[in-house]
Design an enzyme around this catalytic site. Structure first.
Site, PDB file in Angstrom:
ATOM      1  N   TRP A  94       0.834  -1.217   0.000  1.00  0.00           N
ATOM      2  CA  TRP A  94       0.000   0.000   0.000  1.00  0.00           C
ATOM      3  C   TRP A  94       0.859   1.253   0.000  1.00  0.00           C
ATOM      4  O   TRP A  94       0.524   2.244  -0.671  1.00  0.00           O
ATOM      5  CB  TRP A  94      -0.969  -0.004   1.171  1.00  0.00           C
ATOM      6  CG  TRP A  94      -2.048  -1.036   1.010  1.00  0.00           C
ATOM      7  CD1 TRP A  94      -2.233  -2.148   1.772  1.00  0.00           C
ATOM      8  CD2 TRP A  94      -3.066  -1.068  -0.002  1.00  0.00           C
ATOM      9  NE1 TRP A  94      -3.314  -2.868   1.306  1.00  0.00           N
ATOM     10  CE2 TRP A  94      -3.838  -2.232   0.224  1.00  0.00           C
ATOM     11  CE3 TRP A  94      -3.403  -0.237  -1.079  1.00  0.00           C
ATOM     12  CZ2 TRP A  94      -4.935  -2.586  -0.585  1.00  0.00           C
ATOM     13  CZ3 TRP A  94      -4.491  -0.583  -1.883  1.00  0.00           C
ATOM     14  CH2 TRP A  94      -5.236  -1.744  -1.631  1.00  0.00           C
TER      15      TRP A  94
ATOM     16  N   LYS B   1     -12.361  -1.627   7.012  1.00  0.00           N
ATOM     17  CA  LYS B   1     -11.566  -2.614   7.755  1.00  0.00           C
ATOM     18  C   LYS B   1     -11.884  -2.580   9.246  1.00  0.00           C
ATOM     19  O   LYS B   1     -12.194  -3.593   9.824  1.00  0.00           O
ATOM     20  CB  LYS B   1     -10.090  -2.409   7.473  1.00  0.00           C
ATOM     21  CG  LYS B   1      -9.787  -2.953   6.074  1.00  0.00           C
ATOM     22  CD  LYS B   1      -8.533  -2.506   5.434  1.00  0.00           C
ATOM     23  CE  LYS B   1      -8.552  -2.956   3.976  1.00  0.00           C
ATOM     24  NZ  LYS B   1      -7.775  -2.082   3.114  1.00  0.00           N
TER      25      LYS B   1
ATOM     26  N   ASP C  27      -1.622   6.685   6.392  1.00  0.00           N
ATOM     27  CA  ASP C  27      -2.701   5.808   5.937  1.00  0.00           C
ATOM     28  C   ASP C  27      -2.866   4.757   7.031  1.00  0.00           C
ATOM     29  O   ASP C  27      -1.985   3.917   7.223  1.00  0.00           O
ATOM     30  CB  ASP C  27      -2.300   5.164   4.600  1.00  0.00           C
ATOM     31  CG  ASP C  27      -3.275   4.078   4.148  1.00  0.00           C
ATOM     32  OD1 ASP C  27      -4.294   3.846   4.835  1.00  0.00           O
ATOM     33  OD2 ASP C  27      -3.003   3.466   3.083  1.00  0.00           O
TER      34      ASP C  27
HETATM   35  C1  LIG Z   1      -7.321  -1.584   2.020  1.00  0.00           C
HETATM   36  C2  LIG Z   1      -6.256  -0.559   2.053  1.00  0.00           C
HETATM   37  C3  LIG Z   1      -6.226   0.513   1.154  1.00  0.00           C
HETATM   38  C4  LIG Z   1      -7.232   0.655   0.032  1.00  0.00           C
HETATM   39  O1  LIG Z   1      -8.464   1.003   0.550  1.00  0.00           O
HETATM   40  P1  LIG Z   1      -9.715   1.308  -0.382  1.00  0.00           P
HETATM   41  O2  LIG Z   1     -10.666   1.958   0.574  1.00  0.00           O
HETATM   42  O3  LIG Z   1     -10.191  -0.007  -0.909  1.00  0.00           O
HETATM   43  O4  LIG Z   1      -9.283   2.203  -1.457  1.00  0.00           O
HETATM   44  C5  LIG Z   1      -5.231   1.456   1.299  1.00  0.00           C
HETATM   45  N1  LIG Z   1      -4.312   1.362   2.265  1.00  0.00           N
HETATM   46  C6  LIG Z   1      -4.303   0.343   3.143  1.00  0.00           C
HETATM   47  C7  LIG Z   1      -3.252   0.278   4.197  1.00  0.00           C
HETATM   48  C8  LIG Z   1      -5.270  -0.654   3.062  1.00  0.00           C
HETATM   49  O5  LIG Z   1      -5.278  -1.663   3.939  1.00  0.00           O
END
Ligand SMILES: *Cc1c(COP(=O)(O)O)cnc(C)c1O
Length: 360
Positions: free
Chosen positions: A102, A195, A171
Site C-alpha cells: 500500500w 476494515k 494511511d
Molecule cells: C485496504 C487498504 C487501502 C485501500 O483502501 P480502499 O478503501 O479499498 O481504497 C489502502 N491502504 C491500506 C493500508 C489498506 O489496507
C-alpha cells in the site's frame, strides 16, 4: 443461520448486534415513513445521523478541535491522489516510507502529482519490518512524511508513529482506531472505513485545519479538502448507508470501552495466533521481525502448498473463511479487525494447534 468465522482483509466482519440494528431499522427510520437510505441527505433525520457519526469519530480518536473530520468517497485509494494534490501544491516535496504494497501505491500516485521521494523502503525478498525514525532519510524542504501504519498484505506494522521531525500523513486503513493516533505528530490521517470502522463506501480523513489554508483552486471541487470541510462533508450526496452503519459500529466500539480496549484486544488476539506460530517448531512461519508484526493482519505459511490447501479445507469445514493470503504474497492471512469476535480468533488458534499436531 450460523455466522462464519470471517477473517476477510476487507470488507470486514461487523458485530452481529450492529447488523441486527441495521436490519431492524432498515425499512423505516425514526417514523419517517421511509428508510434512512431513501431520506433526503438534507433532512434533519439524516443530518442527525451524519453529525452523530462525526462526533463519535472525534470522541473515539481524541482528535483535538483544530483537526477537521471529513467523510469522503473513493476509499483510501482516492486519498493516495487527493493528499498530494492538496498538500503538495506550492510546496517542496514529500517523503514516502514504503513498507509494503500500500505504501508503494501511495507513493506511485503522489509521484504523478508532485515531488515525492522515497524516504525509506523495505528491500530484499519482502517486507519484514518497518523503519525506526533514525532510519528514515528526510530531505530538506519536506512538507510531510507519508507512512502506512500497518501494511495489510504483508502483515507489517509501524510501531513508531512519532519522532520523524516532520509532520506525518498516515494511511491507517488497516489499524484505524485500533491504536491511538499521536495528534501532536500528525497532520493528516486517512483510511477506508471497511476494515475497522464499518462497511465499504467511504474514507475517513482527519486533517489539521491549518492545511486547509493551502492553495487548492487548481483542483476540481470534489478533490479539494476545503470543499468538504466547509460543507461538513455534505457538499454532495454522501454515502448515507455507509455513514449510518459506521455510526453504529463506532457506538459499539464506545460501548466496548473505546480505543484502549480495541488496542488491548488487538494485542491479545494477535498474540494468540503468533504464539501458536512460534510454538509450532517451524510448522507455521511468519517472516516478520517480531517487533514489527501486525496486530490486525497475521500472515503465516505452512511447510508446503499441499499442506496449505489441506489447512484451508479443514478451516472451511469449521466455518473459517477468507484465510488465504493476498495473491501477491501467498500463504495465509488472518485479518482480525475491531469488529471480529474474539471467539473467532480463539477458534482459529485452536485449529492451528490441532492441525500442526496432526490432530485435525
Ligand atoms: C485496504 C487498504 C487501502 C485501500 O483502501 P480502499 O478503501 O479499498 O481504497 C489502502 N491502504 C491500506 C493500508 C489498506 O489496507
Amino acid at each position: 443461520m450460523s455466522r462464519a468465522h470471517n477473517f476477510c482483509a476487507g470488507p470486514c466482519t461487523l458485530p452481529l448486534s450492529v447488523l441486527e440494528e441495521l436490519g431492524e431499522e432498515m425499512v423505516e427510520f425514526d417514523r419517517s415513513g421511509m428508510s434512512l437510505i431513501e431520506l433526503s441527505h438534507r433532512s434533519t433525520e439524516y443530518e442527525a445521523v451524519h453529525v452523530d457519526a462525526i462526533q463519535r469519530l472525534r470522541a473515539l480518536s481524541g482528535a483535538p478541535d483544530e483537526v477537521e473530520i471529513l467523510l469522503l468517497q473513493g476509499g483510501a485509494s482516492l486519498q493516495f491522489a487527493m493528499v498530494p494534490q492538496n498538500l503538495l501544491a506550492g510546496a517542496d516535496r514529500a517523503g514516502y516510507v514504503i513498507g509494503g504494497s500500500w505504501g508503494r501505491k501511495a507513493h506511485a500516485d503522489a509521484a504523478l502529482v508532485g515531488e515525492a521521494y522515497v524516504a525509506w523502503s523495505a528491500d530484499g525478498a519482502g517486507p519484514t519490518r518497518m523503519p525506526t525514525p533514525d532510519e528514515v532519510a528526510i530531505e530538506d524542504g519536506t512538507t510531510y512524511l507519508h507512512v502506512t501504519s500497518n501494511e495489510t498484505i504483508e502483515g507489517v506494522r509501524m510501531s513508531d508513529l512519532a519522532g520523524y521531525g516532520v509532520p506525518l500523513v498516515a494511511d491507517m486503513s488497516s489499524d484505524y482506531l485500533s491504536r491511538p493516533i499521536p495528534w501532536e505528530h500528525v497532520d493528516l490521517v486517512y483510511g477506508g472505513a471497511q476494515k475497522n470502522l464499518g462497511p465499504a463506501g467511504l474514507a475517513v480523513v482527519f486533517i489539521r485545519s491549518a492545511l486547509l489554508e493551502r492553495p487548492a483552486d487548481h483542483l476540481p471541487s470534489y478533490l479539494r479538502f476545503t470543499t468538504h470541510a466547509k460543507a461538513n462533508s455534505l457538499a454532495n450526496t454522501p454515502p448515507m448507508f455507509s455513514i449510518w452503519a459506521m455510526g453504529k459500529m463506532l457506538a459499539w466500539m464506545q460501548d466496548q470501552g473505546g480505543i484502549e480496549i480495541m488496542e488491548k484486544r488487538a494485542q491479545e488476539r494477535s498474540a494468540l495466533l503468533y504464539d501458536v506460530i512460534d510454538a509450532s517448531d517451524g510448522f507455521y512461519h511468519n517472516p516478520v521481525d517480531p517487533a514489527h508484526r501486525s496486530l490486525t493482519n497475521v500472515v503465516f505459511g505452512l511447510p508446503s502448498e499441499t499442506q496449505e490447501t489441506a489447512f484451508l479445507a479443514r478451516a472451511a469445514k469449521a466455518g473459517m473463511v477468507n484465510l488465504k493470503g493476498h495473491r501477491s504474497v501467498g500463504g495465509m492471512r488472518a485479518s482480525i479487525y475491531n469488529g471480529l469476535p474474539t471467539a473467532s480468533v480463539e477458534a482459529l488458534a485452536a485449529l492451528m494447534s490441532d492441525f500442526a499436531a496432526g490432530r485435525s
